[in-house]
Structures are given as structure tokens and as C-alpha cells.
Design a protein around this motif. Structure first.
Motif, PDB file in Angstrom:
ATOM      1  N   PRO A 235     -10.481  -1.648   1.442  1.00  0.00           N
ATOM      2  CA  PRO A 235      -9.033  -1.761   1.335  1.00  0.00           C
ATOM      3  C   PRO A 235      -8.154  -0.596   1.727  1.00  0.00           C
ATOM      4  CG  PRO A 235     -10.464  -2.162  -0.799  1.00  0.00           C
ATOM      5  CD  PRO A 235     -11.152  -1.893   0.119  1.00  0.00           C
ATOM      6  N   GLY A 236      -6.984  -0.876   2.416  1.00  0.00           N
ATOM      7  CA  GLY A 236      -6.157   0.373   2.943  1.00  0.00           C
ATOM      8  C   GLY A 236      -6.510   0.438   4.510  1.00  0.00           C
ATOM      9  N   GLN A 237      -7.370  -0.232   4.938  1.00  0.00           N
ATOM     10  CA  GLN A 237      -7.837   0.075   6.429  1.00  0.00           C
ATOM     11  C   GLN A 237      -7.235  -0.942   7.398  1.00  0.00           C
ATOM     12  OE1 GLN A 237     -12.079  -0.559   7.059  1.00  0.00           O
ATOM     13  NE2 GLN A 237     -12.065   1.263   8.547  1.00  0.00           N
ATOM     14  N   THR A 238      -7.118  -0.420   8.461  1.00  0.00           N
ATOM     15  CA  THR A 238      -6.462  -1.481   9.701  1.00  0.00           C
ATOM     16  C   THR A 238      -7.463  -1.278  10.708  1.00  0.00           C
ATOM     17  OG1 THR A 238      -4.252  -0.983   9.142  1.00  0.00           O
ATOM     18  CG2 THR A 238      -4.671  -1.660  11.289  1.00  0.00           C
ATOM     19  N   ARG A 239      -7.979  -2.421  11.217  1.00  0.00           N
ATOM     20  CA  ARG A 239      -8.821  -2.542  12.434  1.00  0.00           C
ATOM     21  C   ARG A 239      -8.003  -2.864  13.577  1.00  0.00           C
ATOM     22  NH1 ARG A 239     -13.578   0.209  11.926  1.00  0.00           N
ATOM     23  NH2 ARG A 239     -15.260  -0.999  11.416  1.00  0.00           N
ATOM     24  N   TRP A 240      -8.511  -2.361  14.873  1.00  0.00           N
ATOM     25  CA  TRP A 240      -7.622  -2.732  15.950  1.00  0.00           C
ATOM     26  C   TRP A 240      -8.643  -3.282  17.121  1.00  0.00           C
ATOM     27  CZ3 TRP A 240      -2.425  -1.461  16.846  1.00  0.00           C
ATOM     28  CH2 TRP A 240      -1.637  -0.929  15.850  1.00  0.00           C
ATOM     29  N   TYR A 241      -7.947  -4.203  17.775  1.00  0.00           N
ATOM     30  CA  TYR A 241      -8.678  -5.025  18.957  1.00  0.00           C
ATOM     31  C   TYR A 241      -7.884  -5.162  20.050  1.00  0.00           C
ATOM     32  CZ  TYR A 241     -11.206  -5.677  14.353  1.00  0.00           C
ATOM     33  OH  TYR A 241     -11.868  -5.694  13.212  1.00  0.00           O
TER      34      TYR A 241
END
Length: 438
Positions: A235-241
Motif C-alpha cells: 500500500p502507498g507504493q508506485t512502481r515504474w516501468y
């Protein structure tokens, strides 16, 4: 550490990054639930201090990335641009701390303007938050060929505005600025928007998932190609690709959150799963969010139009940005409110389904190579997507390959020299033996 030690470390680091990119994330996940990792700043980013007015505004230049801070209000920066038909993109990435209070009206805006204070035509980009304080980007542009009033050479200003409700976090936040230059077009480049391309949902792949751990932002986004990819989130995390899209290609994308370890039943979080797609110049293309109940959630973005230079002339806001080839970025966020009814120490599986369609086409005629500005797709980009490399990993791998070529070349040269010397010795020895025999 000596040169040999550094080389060994570099090679090992590149190899380890490649290996980890291809294994299931659960194999090396942490057991605790720390704060989400901080946004990774760009390597070599320069410190800059924007001003509240054009007076003494600091100079920012194409090809550079800058670090600043910004509170609610405006920061102004100065550019010196040429009359060569080129386009200048200035992007701003707002980076609030985890858990900062934001509202749906809060966000960031970038505007390019003349010394007379006139906003360049269609220059302003803006983006606003959803439910969570996550990295947020917008980009402004100076059109060097389409806007007569902003085409002349001279001084221009980039104004970055952080909007914030009175009830929101008012503290200064880190700000990342990037300036990119797209060369002027040559003869035969499109001047109108294309028409007739089909819209609709993508046909997402259903193959077995391969582990790819996402990054913290634009600078360390994990490379993906077409296929199914597995990650995990808290929760609260953003993952980038990032996904390379060449001219004529389209991107289809879907994201799914599987079951979490719930602490409460019959509860959900609005915006529990959200996905945003960005261009190579960090402008939002499209985005979507859905609620998540700890059991299952999925988001599918409509297929992009084919990458086409003429899209910039379109009136459709989700078509206009898809006008350059290069790396397109995907940000996936798991809402912080999900922690209210799940054990956030237990990561939740994330599945990404990526569809890339269309045969790469020949790019438009540019006066110069656009690769220097970060536009276009080359062989190294395709290799990075296959291997799942972040930009720093790809740069290190390229440096290692270059070093190995130098070492190999030096070895070949040394071997050739040694053979020549040995040959000379043999010849002298034969001559000496002949003289003695005589």
C-alpha cells in the motif's frame, strides 16, 4: 580499489542486475514493510533554484536534468532557444513525501512563455493527483515551427506552478526538471493529424508471467516489452516501468492486483489500483483508477494510437502526446488506504500485461538525429527491453561492453605485436645460424 577490482565490480553489478530482472520478485522480497523506496534522482542532475518571477530566473538547457524544491506557487526558469524549427520540452516531476496530504485539485503545471509574458500556443501541460501523494509529472512545450510568435531565437521562460489546497501539505517538495530538444522537421514531415486509426481495448497476452521489479520513477523504470510480467506491491507504493514504442507502433496495457492478506472483510479502497501512461517527454497520455477490495482488481488502458509525428496536430488530448518514438513510461500505484484492511507487510502480486502491435515504420524527416534529445528507438533500447534493464543498468552494461571491446582490441594488438617480435627473433636466429654454419 584498483582498476581490475573496479572492472570486476562493474561486470558483476551489470550481471546481477540482469539476473534479478528476470527472476520472480518473491524470491528476494523483504519480509518487513518499510516505507516505499524514495524516488531515484537522475544521475548527474544539476542543482538549480527557480525564482518567483522572471527577474534573475536561472538558465536551464536542453540535454540536462535539474533538481529544485517547490512550495505552493510558482518557480520560473530561463531558456535560450534558436530559430531552427526545433521543439523544446520542459518537464517537471513533483515528488511529495509518502503520506503527504493532497486533494484532487492539487498538482503541477508547466507553461512556456515569451519575454513579453505571452504563453506559447498549446504550450501548457498540467497534471493533478488522485487519492495518493505519488510522483506526478507534466510537460510544457515550445513549438518551433507551428507557433510563429514563439519561433524566433531568443529568451523564453518556463513557469512551473504547484497548486495546493489550503488543507493540503504546504511544505516544499523536491522537483525534477528535464529539458529535451526535438530537432526541426525536414521536408515531407506531416503537418496535419492522421485519421482513421481504430480505437478500443487491446488484446492482452495470457502467457506465463516473468518477474520484473519496477523502479521508483522515470530514472530507474524497469524496461518491458510485449508479454506478461510479475511484480509485487505494498500500500502507498508506485512502481515504474518503461516500454519502447517505435514509429507506427501501438501500446496496450493491463494491470491486475491479486489477493492480499486481509484483516477486514467487505472493505475496499477507492483508487486502490491506478495506472498512468507517460510519453518520452514525461507528459501524461492516459490514466485510470479502480477500487480494490483486497481480493482482485484490474485496470485496462485503451490502446494508444500508432506513434505518429502528425498526432501533435490532433485535438484529442490522448492522441496529441503520442507523437514521438521512444520510451513510454508506466506508473502503477497501490493506494495507501489499502493498508486499512490488509497486512501491508505482505506484498501483493501485481501482473502487467503488455501488448505492442504494429511494424516499426520509418520516422519522419528530421534535420538532425532526434536520439540526442531522448527520442527514437534503437537496437540498444530493444535489447534493454528484452533483458529488462533500467536506464542505469543499460548504461552500465553498455559501458562494460565498450570496455570489453577496448580490452579485447588491446589484447589483439598486444598479441599481434608479440607475434611480430617473436617472428623477428626467429628470423634473426635463422640468419645467425646460417652465418655460423658457413
Amino acid at each position: 580499489m584498483g582498476v581490475v577490482g573496479r572492472v570486476r565490480t562493474t561486470v558483476w553489478a551489470a550481471a546481477l542486475g540482469t539476473v534479478l530482472a528476470g527472476v520472480p520478485v518473491a524470491a528476494y522480497a523483504e519480509e518487513s514493510a518499510p516505507q516505499p523506496p524514495a524516488y531515484r534522482a537522475a544521475d548527474g542532475a544539476r542543482k538549480v533554484e527557480g525564482k518567483p518571477s522572471t527577474a534573475d530566473a536561472p538558465l536551464i538547457e536542453a540535454g540536462n536534468t535539474y533538481e529544485d524544491t517547490i512550495g505552493p506557487g510558482e518557480r520560473v526558469y530561463r531558456l535560450v532557444l534558436q530559430q531552427d524549427g526545433s521543439n523544446a520540452y520542459v518537464s517537471a516531476v513533483l515528488r511529495p513525501p509518502a503520506g503527504a496530504k493532497v486533494s484532487g485539485s492539487d498538482g503541477v503545471e508547466v507553461e512556456l512563455m515569451t519575454t513579453a509574458g505571452r504563453s506559447c500556443r498549446a504550450s501548457t501541460g498540467r497534471a493533478t493527483f488522485g487519492y495518493d501523494a505519488v510522483p506526478l509529472a507534466a510537460a510544457g512545450v515550445r513549438w518551433g515551427a507551428e507557433d510563429d510568435e514563439c519561433a524566433p531565437a531568443g529568451v523564453y521562460y518556463a513557469k512551473v506552478t504547484r497548486t495546493s489546497a489550503k488543507s493540503s501539505d504546504q511544505s516544499p517538495w523536491p522537483l525534477e526538471l528535464k529539458v529535451q530538444r526535438e530537432p526541426g522537421r525536414g521536408p515531407g514531415a506531416p503537418t496535419t493529424a492522421p485519421s482513421g486509426w481504430p480505437t478500443g481495448a487491446p488484446s492482452l497476452p495470457g502467457t506465463e508471467a516473468v518477474g520484473r521489479a519496477g523502479g521508483t520513477g522515470f530514472n530507474d523504470a524497469r524496461a518491458l516489452g510485449a508479454g506478461v510480467w510479475r511484480d509485487e506491491m505494498r500500500p502507498g507504493q508506485t512502481r515504474w516501468y518503461r516500454v519502447p514504442l517505435d514509429w507506427g507502433q501501438r501500446l496496450g496495457l493491463g494491470a491486475e492486483l491479486s489477493a492480499a492478506k486481509r484483516t477486514k472483510d467487505f472493505t475496499s479502497a477507492s483508487g486502490g489500483l491506478s495506472v498512468t501512461l507517460y510519453t518520452p517527454f514525461r507528459s501524461p497520455v492516459s490514466g485510470k483508477g479502480v477500487s480494490y477490495d483486497g481480493v482482485q482488481a484490474g485496470v485496462t488502458l485503451e490502446k494508444t494510437p500508432p506513434v505518429d509525428y502528425g498526432n501533435r496536430f490532433s485535438g484529442d488530448r490522448e492522441t496529441q502526446p503520442v507523437s514521438v518514438a521512444g520510451w513510454y513510461y508506466v506508473a502503477v500505484t497501490m493506494g495507501a488506504k489499502v493498508a486499512d484492511f490488509t497486512e501491508d507487510a505482505v506484498p501483493v502480486p501485481l501482473t502487467l500485461r503488455v501488448e505492442v502491435t504494429g511494424t516499426p515504420a520509418k520516422g519522419p524527416a528530421y534535420k538532425e538525429d532526434p536520439a540526442a534529445g531522448g527520442f527514437g528507438v534503437g537496437a540498444e533500447d530493444r535489447a534493454a527491453a528484452r533483458e529488462g534493464l533500467t536506464a542505469p543498468e543499460a548504461a552500465e552494461a553498455a559501458g562494460t561492453r565498450s570496455l570489453m571491446r577496448v580490452v579485447a582490441g588491446a589484447g589483439f594488438g598486444a598479441g599481434t605485436l608479440l607475434l611480430a617480435v617473436l617472428g623477428g627473433w626467429v628470423l634473426l636466429g635463422r640468419r645467425g645460424r646460417g652465418t655460423t654454419a658457413a
